[in-house]
Scaffold this motif. Structure first.
Motif, PDB file in Angstrom:
ATOM      1  N   ARG A   4     -34.227  -4.987  27.992  1.00 21.72           N
ATOM      2  CA  ARG A   4     -34.824  -4.183  26.971  1.00 21.72           C
ATOM      3  C   ARG A   4     -36.087  -4.610  26.327  1.00 21.72           C
ATOM      4  O   ARG A   4     -36.779  -3.703  25.945  1.00 21.72           O
ATOM      5  N   SER A  27     -16.117  -0.719  14.521  1.00 24.69           N
ATOM      6  CA  SER A  27     -16.341   0.737  14.267  1.00 24.69           C
ATOM      7  C   SER A  27     -16.303   1.207  15.772  1.00 24.69           C
ATOM      8  O   SER A  27     -16.326   0.481  16.871  1.00 24.69           O
ATOM      9  N   ALA A  36     -26.064 -16.238  23.012  1.00 24.54           N
ATOM     10  CA  ALA A  36     -24.470 -16.375  22.725  1.00 24.54           C
ATOM     11  C   ALA A  36     -24.393 -17.223  21.529  1.00 24.54           C
ATOM     12  O   ALA A  36     -23.514 -17.059  20.875  1.00 24.54           O
ATOM     13  N   THR A  85     -20.468   0.355  22.139  1.00 22.20           N
ATOM     14  CA  THR A  85     -21.579  -0.533  22.302  1.00 22.20           C
ATOM     15  C   THR A  85     -21.390  -1.602  23.864  1.00 22.20           C
ATOM     16  O   THR A  85     -22.052  -1.601  24.560  1.00 22.20           O
ATOM     17  N   PHE A 141     -15.952 -10.185  15.830  1.00 24.68           N
ATOM     18  CA  PHE A 141     -15.634  -9.570  14.874  1.00 24.68           C
ATOM     19  C   PHE A 141     -14.093  -9.368  14.959  1.00 24.68           C
ATOM     20  O   PHE A 141     -13.597  -9.278  15.923  1.00 24.68           O
ATOM     21  N   ALA A 201     -25.300  -8.341  29.082  1.00 26.78           N
ATOM     22  CA  ALA A 201     -24.062  -8.056  28.225  1.00 26.78           C
ATOM     23  C   ALA A 201     -24.502  -8.060  27.049  1.00 26.78           C
ATOM     24  O   ALA A 201     -25.534  -8.325  26.381  1.00 26.78           O
ATOM     25  N   GLY A 202     -23.479  -7.628  26.293  1.00 23.13           N
ATOM     26  CA  GLY A 202     -23.371  -7.633  24.887  1.00 23.13           C
ATOM     27  C   GLY A 202     -22.369  -8.199  24.344  1.00 23.13           C
ATOM     28  O   GLY A 202     -21.325  -7.695  24.725  1.00 23.13           O
ATOM     29  N   ASN A 203     -22.171  -8.793  23.108  1.00 25.16           N
ATOM     30  CA  ASN A 203     -20.853  -9.439  22.644  1.00 25.16           C
ATOM     31  C   ASN A 203     -21.026  -9.985  21.140  1.00 25.16           C
ATOM     32  O   ASN A 203     -22.419 -10.175  20.860  1.00 25.16           O
ATOM     33  N   PHE A 204     -20.203 -10.000  20.411  1.00 25.02           N
ATOM     34  CA  PHE A 204     -20.324 -10.340  18.893  1.00 25.02           C
ATOM     35  C   PHE A 204     -18.919 -10.845  18.364  1.00 25.02           C
ATOM     36  O   PHE A 204     -17.908 -10.123  19.028  1.00 25.02           O
ATOM     37  N   ARG A 246     -24.383 -15.599  18.301  1.00 27.03           N
ATOM     38  CA  ARG A 246     -23.432 -14.470  18.047  1.00 27.03           C
ATOM     39  C   ARG A 246     -22.180 -15.119  18.004  1.00 27.03           C
ATOM     40  O   ARG A 246     -21.310 -14.597  17.401  1.00 27.03           O
ATOM     41  N   LEU A 247     -21.711 -16.374  18.938  1.00 26.82           N
ATOM     42  CA  LEU A 247     -20.492 -16.750  19.208  1.00 26.82           C
ATOM     43  C   LEU A 247     -20.280 -18.035  18.301  1.00 26.82           C
ATOM     44  O   LEU A 247     -19.218 -18.753  18.350  1.00 26.82           O
ATOM     45  N   ARG A 277     -27.488   0.716  30.121  1.00 28.67           N
ATOM     46  CA  ARG A 277     -26.467   1.788  29.888  1.00 28.67           C
ATOM     47  C   ARG A 277     -26.983   3.156  30.340  1.00 28.67           C
ATOM     48  O   ARG A 277     -26.341   4.182  30.069  1.00 28.67           O
ATOM     49  N   ASN A 334     -18.099   2.806  17.372  1.00 28.08           N
ATOM     50  CA  ASN A 334     -19.636   2.564  18.119  1.00 28.08           C
ATOM     51  C   ASN A 334     -19.745   1.277  18.504  1.00 28.08           C
ATOM     52  O   ASN A 334     -20.481   1.012  19.473  1.00 28.08           O
ATOM     53  N   ALA A 335     -19.228   0.325  17.761  1.00 22.24           N
ATOM     54  CA  ALA A 335     -19.552  -1.086  18.230  1.00 22.24           C
ATOM     55  C   ALA A 335     -18.497  -1.287  19.435  1.00 22.24           C
ATOM     56  O   ALA A 335     -19.008  -1.838  20.251  1.00 22.24           O
TER      57      ALA A 335
END
Ligand code: COA
Length: 282
Positions: free
Chosen positions: A41, A106, A197, A112, A100, A95-98, A200-201, A68, A108-109
């Motif tokens: 992106r 949510s 990573a 996503t 939570f 990838a996307g990750n977090f 976020r992790l 996406r 949307n989370a």
């Protein structure tokens, strides 16, 4: 380890190839003769990654896309084919990750992460596969999954769900597309530090320290180690391997073994002392 022409004749797209493990794999492929396209992106990140990858002297192509978006992925595949050449390799790495708590996510989370990981992999894979099947050319797909596809994992539930789906996609297509000479494999990496990573992790150095103790090898993975495995699976050195998921994690995912945690409780010398004391005396 590999001959310099191991990937000559391969044109490989790495999604999310502008940073982290995607970039490491893209560099590895390019250094061994492949033409490499990277997409993501962030255009600036892609341009700077392309300079690093292009140090090999082999052609590099960048394409700005959000995986996406099915139509955008299709248009990107067309552009790559006309500007750079027909693809015969695809690495689904974006990838996307977090972290939570699941009860507070949510909708949307959740959506996503699943959109990026599962739908993004489908979008790229189907567009890639269609073109190969139409052309009659052979090809190779490599999906980057995780070691928690089988066990699930607390605090990253959307990622676990999505990556488990990608693993199912790997195995389904390995069977369905073998007749078209398309191989589909996956790699499940354990902890390989990357900026994306880690921010976020690994929220805290204390968590990181505790985490490191869980890895039997006593260290994190090195990017080249993952790249070497990816090269092997993308190359003609593994023509009969399909539907395989190779774990590369220094033994981390085996730590569920019932008594493995003893290694975290005391140093080996002390453990040996305990075991000697427990041994029946003759
Ligand atoms: N914790 C909880 N919820 C989060 C979150 C976090 N850390 N980050 C984002 N979300 C939620 C947002 O609040 C939003 O939900 P809402 O609309 O109900 O508020 C939803 O997720 C989408 O977030 P947004 O930032 O709009 O999405 P994006 O498409 O711009 O970014 C992410 C996608 C969230 C996955 C982002 O972290 C990303 O771009 N990651 C790419 C790199 C990456 O994650 N690599 C994997 C490394 S292991």
């Amino acid at each position: 380890m590999f001959k310099n022409d191991t990937l000559t004749g391969k044109t490989i797209l790495v999604t999310g190839g502008g940073s982290g493990l995607g970039l490491a794999m893209a560099k590895g492929f390019s250094s061994l003769g492949a033409k490499v396209a990277i997409c993501g992106r962030n255009e600036d990140r892609l341009k700077s990654a392309a300079e690093t990858i292009g140090a090999s002297g082999n052609p590099v192509y960048t394409a700005s896309v959000d995986v996406r978006d099915y139509e955008a992925v299709s248009a990107m595949m067309d552009r790559i084919e006309s500007d750079f050449g027909a693809l015969n390799g695809l690495v689904n790495n974006a990838a996307g990750n977090f972290l939570f708590p699941s009860e507070d996510l949510s909708p949307n989370a959740f959506k996503t992460v699943v959109d990026i990981v599962l739908h993004g992999t489908f979008n790229c894979t189907q567009q890639f596969g269609k073109r190969l099947i139409d052309s009659g050319n052979s090809g190779t797909i490599l999906n980057i999954v995780t070691t928690y596809t089988q066990t699930g994992s607390a605090f990253v539930m959307p990622s676990a769900c999505a990556k488990a789906g990608v693993l199912a996609m790997t195995n389904s297509l390995a069977a369905e597309w073998a007749e078209y000479n398309i191989r589909v494999n996956s790699i499940a990496p354990g902890p390989f530090p990357t900026e994306g990573a880690w921010t976020r992790l690994m929220p805290d150095p204390k968590i990181e320290e505790a985490y490191l103790k869980k890895i039997p090898a006593g260290r994190y993975g090195e990017h080249d180690e993952l790249a070497n495995l990816a090269v092997f699976l993308m190359s003609d050195l593994s023509p009969y391997i399909t539907g395989e998921c190779v774990t590369i994690d220094g033994g981390e995912s085996l730590m569920a073994g019932q008594f493995n945690s003893l290694m975290q409780i005391a140093p080996r010398k002390q453990l040996k002392g305990f075991f000697q004391m427990m041994k029946p005396k003759k």
